[in-house]
Design an enzyme around this catalytic site. Sequence first.
Site, PDB file in Angstrom:
ATOM      1  N   ASP A  15       0.819  -1.226   0.000  1.00 62.52           N
ATOM      2  CA  ASP A  15       0.000   0.000   0.000  1.00 62.52           C
ATOM      3  C   ASP A  15       0.849   1.272   0.000  1.00 62.52           C
ATOM      4  OD1 ASP A  15      -2.138  -1.838   0.412  1.00 62.52           O
ATOM      5  OD2 ASP A  15      -1.928  -1.658   2.586  1.00 62.52           O
ATOM      6  N   GLU A 221     -11.273   0.002  -3.340  1.00 66.05           N
ATOM      7  CA  GLU A 221     -10.469   0.546  -2.227  1.00 66.05           C
ATOM      8  C   GLU A 221      -9.245   1.256  -2.801  1.00 66.05           C
ATOM      9  OE1 GLU A 221      -9.241  -2.844   0.132  1.00 66.05           O
ATOM     10  OE2 GLU A 221      -7.991  -3.652  -1.456  1.00 66.05           O
TER      11      GLU A 221
HETATM   12  O1  FUB Z   1      -3.106  -3.647   3.429  1.00 66.92           O
HETATM   13  C1  FUB Z   1      -4.381  -3.824   4.008  1.00 66.92           C
HETATM   14  C2  FUB Z   1      -5.432  -3.462   3.047  1.00 66.92           C
HETATM   15  O2  FUB Z   1      -5.310  -4.293   1.900  1.00 66.92           O
HETATM   16  C3  FUB Z   1      -5.338  -2.062   2.503  1.00 66.92           C
HETATM   17  O3  FUB Z   1      -5.815  -1.076   3.368  1.00 66.92           O
HETATM   18  C4  FUB Z   1      -6.083  -2.224   1.259  1.00 66.92           C
HETATM   19  O4  FUB Z   1      -5.945  -1.171   0.372  1.00 66.92           O
HETATM   20  C5  FUB Z   1      -5.515  -3.524   0.734  1.00 66.92           C
HETATM   21  O5  FUB Z   1      -4.285  -3.347   0.093  1.00 66.92           O
END
Ligand code: FUB
Length: 319
Positions: A15, A221
Amino acid sequence: MKEKEPIVKHIFTADPSAHVFEDRLYIYPSHDLPHDGEDDDEGGEYLMEDYHVLSMASPDQDCIDHGEALHIRDVPWASKQMWAPDCAYKDGRYYLYFPAKDSAGIFRIGAAVSDSPAGPFAAEPSWIPGSRSIDPAVFKDDGRFYMYNGGLWGGQLEKWQTGTYTENPPAIPADAEALGPYVAALSEDMTSYREPLRMVRILDESGEPIRAGDEERRYFEGPWMHKYNGLYYLSYSTGTTHYVCYATGTSPYGPFTYRGRILEPVIGWTTQHSIVEFRGKWYLFYHDCALSGGINHRRTVKYTELHYNPDGTIQTIVP
Ligand code: FUB
């Protein structure tokens, strides 16, 4: 340092939110910890508990790990799952923004402050009032800072459809407008919203909303915002179909029109990214699970150069 290779290998990182501070590239990633937990639809396998800040003098030089910048033990309100963070600079102070679950298991967005881009960061006593869900991305435009955030499934975005947290919300019909990320301008103090959260709308080329069942294009997301030639580019992950896509608009609030894919699927379930300009070139920072042999919660940050076409579209990258 080479393109499309891990920027560090001694810890698992994911991320990545990349920024240029003090003429260096700083990367704010999640820190994946090895464990034997099972994968589930709630993201239970992503059990992160601290952040390390990384930096490079330039993309072709070694990446430095500045060490632990914030640990969950020093965040008074957080109980678990410190997911995708971001960082912003204002008036001599650096603000680390991060999601974590509160004691009731509800994702909130917190802020932590430092006088250095590398940290360590001191957490605010509570989360940003009104904040919810995951994946904050902070974008500066004309002196104002905007926070985008939100994520489906384990990120709990569906649970806030009525404006209050609902543990078991009804399923969203496939032909309903898809949920988008939230956006709100930040207050002068950088640790609160200056306005109510709005949900960003993403439209197709005909001006119709992207539908919840359109999994190849709908928001899932990992939002990111950047500006190129006066146009606002909202980019995001499609989750279940594993693309990083983008949509453009003429206001930081949107609406945005879907334009295409930035990154084809990587090895691993999640795909996440940021886009940054450094010394006249544009870069995509992203992650994959190649180094761990495909273990979803052992990811590694990489980067590659990003190229625009003359019409402002982005050339799709094949990892
Ligand atoms: O890394 C945890 C979660 O998985 C992140 O917040 C999302 O974007 C996904 O990558």
